[in-house]
Write an enzyme that holds these catalytic residues in place. Structure first.
Site, PDB file in Angstrom:
ATOM      1  N   PRO A   1      -7.041   0.519   2.028  1.00 44.65           N
ATOM      2  CA  PRO A   1      -7.524   1.754   1.894  1.00 44.65           C
ATOM      3  C   PRO A   1      -7.573   2.236   0.682  1.00 44.65           C
ATOM      4  CG  PRO A   1      -5.786   1.682   3.731  1.00 44.65           C
ATOM      5  CD  PRO A   1      -5.898   0.447   2.885  1.00 44.65           C
ATOM      6  N   GLU A   2      -8.836   2.303   0.168  1.00 45.66           N
ATOM      7  CA  GLU A   2      -9.169   3.034  -1.139  1.00 45.66           C
ATOM      8  C   GLU A   2      -9.560   4.584  -0.778  1.00 45.66           C
ATOM      9  OE1 GLU A   2     -11.369   0.784  -3.865  1.00 45.66           O
ATOM     10  OE2 GLU A   2     -10.738  -0.924  -2.944  1.00 45.66           O
TER      11      GLU A   2
ATOM     12  N   ARG B   1       1.943  -5.061   6.594  1.00 46.56           N
ATOM     13  CA  ARG B   1       2.729  -5.305   5.268  1.00 46.56           C
ATOM     14  C   ARG B   1       3.732  -4.575   4.857  1.00 46.56           C
ATOM     15  NH1 ARG B   1      -1.844  -7.578   1.177  1.00 46.56           N
ATOM     16  NH2 ARG B   1       0.046  -7.979  -0.075  1.00 46.56           N
TER      17      ARG B   1
ATOM     18  N   ARG C   1      -8.001   1.782 -26.318  1.00 46.30           N
ATOM     19  CA  ARG C   1      -7.647   0.652 -25.294  1.00 46.30           C
ATOM     20  C   ARG C   1      -8.142  -0.515 -25.125  1.00 46.30           C
ATOM     21  NH1 ARG C   1      -4.590   4.529 -20.813  1.00 46.30           N
ATOM     22  NH2 ARG C   1      -3.810   2.300 -20.539  1.00 46.30           N
TER      23      ARG C   1
END
Length: 270
Positions: free
Chosen positions: A2-3, A110, A151
């Site tokens: 789930p995002e 999980r 970055r």
DNA sequence: CTCCGATCCTGATGGC
DNA sequence: TGCCATCAGGATCGGA
């Protein structure tokens, strides 16, 4: 897991069912989640009422007035509201039972999910350092551009970092990069402001379309009504290695980036 | 500070 | 059919 769109789908499904619900008991069948479920919750929760459900990144916050339950679905978690008498499955670590006979049942094979409690959830260590919500003010192309200065991290991994922007996971990072025409392994610090404007727009667009479809179900995810999300049918690169690009009719490629795949079109993304 | 790999856990899948 | 390696939607931690 789930995002953001899957968690938001869950939130919207749960809110009308749970707002006003009074907790009768917390039933823990397996406390061994990402962080162990605190034993004290079993005596803390009964008698409390859920007043509203918020989402911050991929975290659900069940507001109890004096504090909030924090739920994370990990990689394989889902939540349903069902009659408490329903027999639990083998991978259902806890129920929050309500006084009306219903319960909120988590399924999480999980066990990467979490159930936590905080009196001040927005200052909880897991939440206070999250980046802005991509669908709210504070998120923009210039914001991403500023954070990316100097970055070298790949832009795919930059987007996965919840401290930069909250809620984006591997599916939507790859989809948004395709929509913006940016190669997933390009260094975050070497992308122009103009391209970050496109990327921010793409992120908002992809997330909104995914929420409208009820999220993406690859395998485990089900909304609170038990139904899958249908955004999988709209994926343009994720999981499509070897298949034709919808934009140029080239072939979608897969890139190993650390432990998780990056999917992209070599013709459309640079 | 930044970056990268290891790590937690179980299940599905594909190769041999 | 069985066995083994690989891969999964996350996010923290430790070491370089």
């Amino acid at each position: 897991m789930p995002e953001l769109p899957e968690v938001e789908t869950t939130r919207r499904g749960l809110a009308p069912l749970l707002c006003g619900a009074r907790i009768a008991a917390l039933i823990v069948r397996d406390p061994r989640l990402r962080w162990p479920i605190a034993p004290a919750l079993k005596r803390l929760l009964p008698g409390q009422t859920i007043t509203k459900i918020e989402r911050r990144g991929k975290y659900l916050l069940l507001d109890l007035g004096a504090g909030s339950l924090i739920i994370h679905l990990g990689m394989s978690g889902s939540l349903r509201v069902i009659a408490a008498e329903n027999p639990p499955g083998a991978w259902d670590p806890f129920d929050i039972a309500f006084t009306d006979g219903q319960c909120l049942r988590m399924r999480d094979p999980r066990r990467f999910g979490a159930l936590l409690y905080s009196e001040d959830p927005h200052h909880h260590p897991l939440i206070k350092n999250l980046g802005p919500e991509p669908l709210e003010t504070g998120f923009s192309g210039p914001y991403l551009y500023d954070r990316a200065r100097y970055r070298k991290v790949a832009i795919r991994d930059f987007l996965l970092n919840g401290h930069i922007v909250a809620g984006i996971g591997n599916i939507y990072a790859n989809e948004a990069l395709f929509e913006a025409g940016i190669h997933p392994s390009r260094a975050a610090g070497r992308i122009s402001l103009v391209r970050y404007e496109s990327l921010a727009t793409a992120i908002v667009d992809v997330l909104n379309r995914a929420i409208a479809a009820g999220g993406t179900t690859l395998k485990d995810f089900a909304g609170s009504d038990g139904r899958p999300g249908y955004f999988k049918q709209q994926l343009r690169v994720y999981g499509r290695e070897g298949e034709p690009c919808f934009r140029c009719h080239g072939t979608i490629a897969r890139l190993t980036m650390g432990a998780r795949s990056g999917y992209y079109c070599p013709e459309c993304q640079h």
